[in-house]
Enzyme design. Structure first.
Site, short mmCIF file in Angstrom:
data_model
loop_
_atom_site.label_atom_id
_atom_site.label_comp_id
_atom_site.label_asym_id
_atom_site.label_seq_id
_atom_site.Cartn_x
_atom_site.Cartn_y
_atom_site.Cartn_z
N GLU A 46 39.20 -5.26 17.76
CA GLU A 46 38.50 -6.44 18.07
C GLU A 46 39.22 -7.56 18.69
OE1 GLU A 46 37.84 -4.59 15.25
OE2 GLU A 46 36.39 -3.56 16.32
N ASN A 47 40.68 -7.50 18.14
CA ASN A 47 41.66 -8.70 18.50
C ASN A 47 41.79 -8.96 19.97
OD1 ASN A 47 43.71 -8.04 15.47
ND2 ASN A 47 41.92 -9.38 15.81
N ARG A 101 36.56 -8.84 2.58
CA ARG A 101 36.16 -7.83 3.40
C ARG A 101 37.23 -7.07 4.07
NH1 ARG A 101 35.21 -12.46 6.15
NH2 ARG A 101 36.46 -12.32 7.99
N MET A 102 37.05 -5.63 4.36
CA MET A 102 38.14 -5.09 4.91
C MET A 102 38.48 -5.08 6.36
SD MET A 102 40.51 -3.91 3.06
CE MET A 102 40.67 -5.05 1.84
N SER A 103 37.36 -5.38 7.12
CA SER A 103 37.36 -5.72 8.73
C SER A 103 37.67 -4.36 9.39
CB SER A 103 38.35 -6.76 8.90
OG SER A 103 37.87 -7.97 8.47
N HIS A 113 51.82 -16.39 13.35
CA HIS A 113 52.09 -15.08 13.47
C HIS A 113 53.44 -14.85 13.37
CE1 HIS A 113 47.93 -14.09 14.53
NE2 HIS A 113 47.98 -14.79 15.85
N SER A 117 43.75 -5.20 15.51
CA SER A 117 42.66 -4.50 15.72
C SER A 117 42.07 -4.13 16.97
CB SER A 117 41.63 -5.07 14.71
OG SER A 117 40.85 -6.10 15.28
N ASP A 128 45.88 -11.21 6.85
CA ASP A 128 44.89 -12.38 7.15
C ASP A 128 45.50 -13.57 6.90
OD1 ASP A 128 42.71 -13.18 8.74
OD2 ASP A 128 41.45 -13.11 6.83
#
Length: 239
Positions: free
Chosen positions: A68-69, A190-192, A38, A66, A21
């Site tokens: 969600e990405n 957090r580990m997301s 990136h 992820s 991250d």
């Protein structure tokens, strides 16, 4: 700090998972487009894979993209997909030379066809390598993996209760050992949605560094921190 040879192998994790991250914030602080963060993050991947191999880590898993990405701006998503294509094509020979095995976890069927083909070719080309296994989690989400496993079990009409061993057979990589150590960069605590089922008893290490700044020194700090812990898996008698 003790030299590497004084850190006993039995105190090292066999499987280290990484939440990479901070690429976007790293770029923003430098007045660069997010995609440049990136690109810098890819260099950090190379450094950490080499460091893990040097330390004798057997498995390194990298949370690359992820489920969600996909919500990110289209230009950033396209840039990330282009990076996956470039990295896997251009680095495959080097990974073979280093005897690194590549594996992939996630909803791979939802990726563009050309990327799926690259993943298949990469896995096949490195299948027999044994120095280190590098698992790239792409279009991965821990909750989605659990739901997919449940739906596979339901589709089979499995009678009676399902135990842990039976459930694991339906995960994306059933034979993958659970992560001993999970590391997250960028200072977020957090580990997301990463390895939710497999990471039930993982140790956590949170680094304040953005991922592009992460390298062998910070990786070593995480390993030494892990080596100083006592893992009890809920058993108070282990104290």
């Amino acid at each position: 700090m003790m030299p590497q040879e004084e850190l006993r192998l039995e105190r090292l994790p066999a499987h280290v998972g990484m939440v990479m991250d901070g690429n976007g914030r790293w770029a923003k602080e430098r007045g660069l487009p997010r995609v440049m963060g990136h690109h810098a993050g890819v260099k950090a991947v190379e450094r950490v894979v080499q460091a893990a191999k040097d330390w004798g880590i057997r498995t390194l898993s990298l949370y690359a993209f992820s489920t969600e990405n996909w919500k990110r701006p289209q230009g950033e998503v396209l840039g990330l997909m282009g990076l996956f294509r470039y990295y896997l094509r251009s680095k495959l020979d080097r990974l073979r030379e280093e005897r690194a095995r590549l594996r992939f976890a996630g909803r791979l069927e939802d990726l563009p066809e050309d990327i799926r083909e690259i993943l298949r070719e990469s896995e096949e080309a490195t299948r027999d390598n044994d120095a280190i296994t590098v698992v790239i989690c792409i279009n991965y989400g821990g909750r989605q993996e659990v739901l997919d496993a449940v739906n596979r079990i339901l589709a089979q009409g499995t009678p009676g209760p399902v135990d842990d061993q039976a459930f694991r057979r339906h995960l994306y990589l059933p034979d993958l050992p659970d992560p001993d150590l999970l590391i997250r960069s960028s200072g977020e605590l957090r580990m997301s949605n990463f390895w939710l089922y497999q990471g039930a008893y993982s140790e956590y290490y949170f680094s304040s560094l953005y991922w592009p700044d992460f390298g062998p020194e910070e990786f070593e700090k995480a390993l030494r921190d892990y080596a100083g812990r006592e893992r009890r898996y809920g058993d108070a008698r282990a104290r």
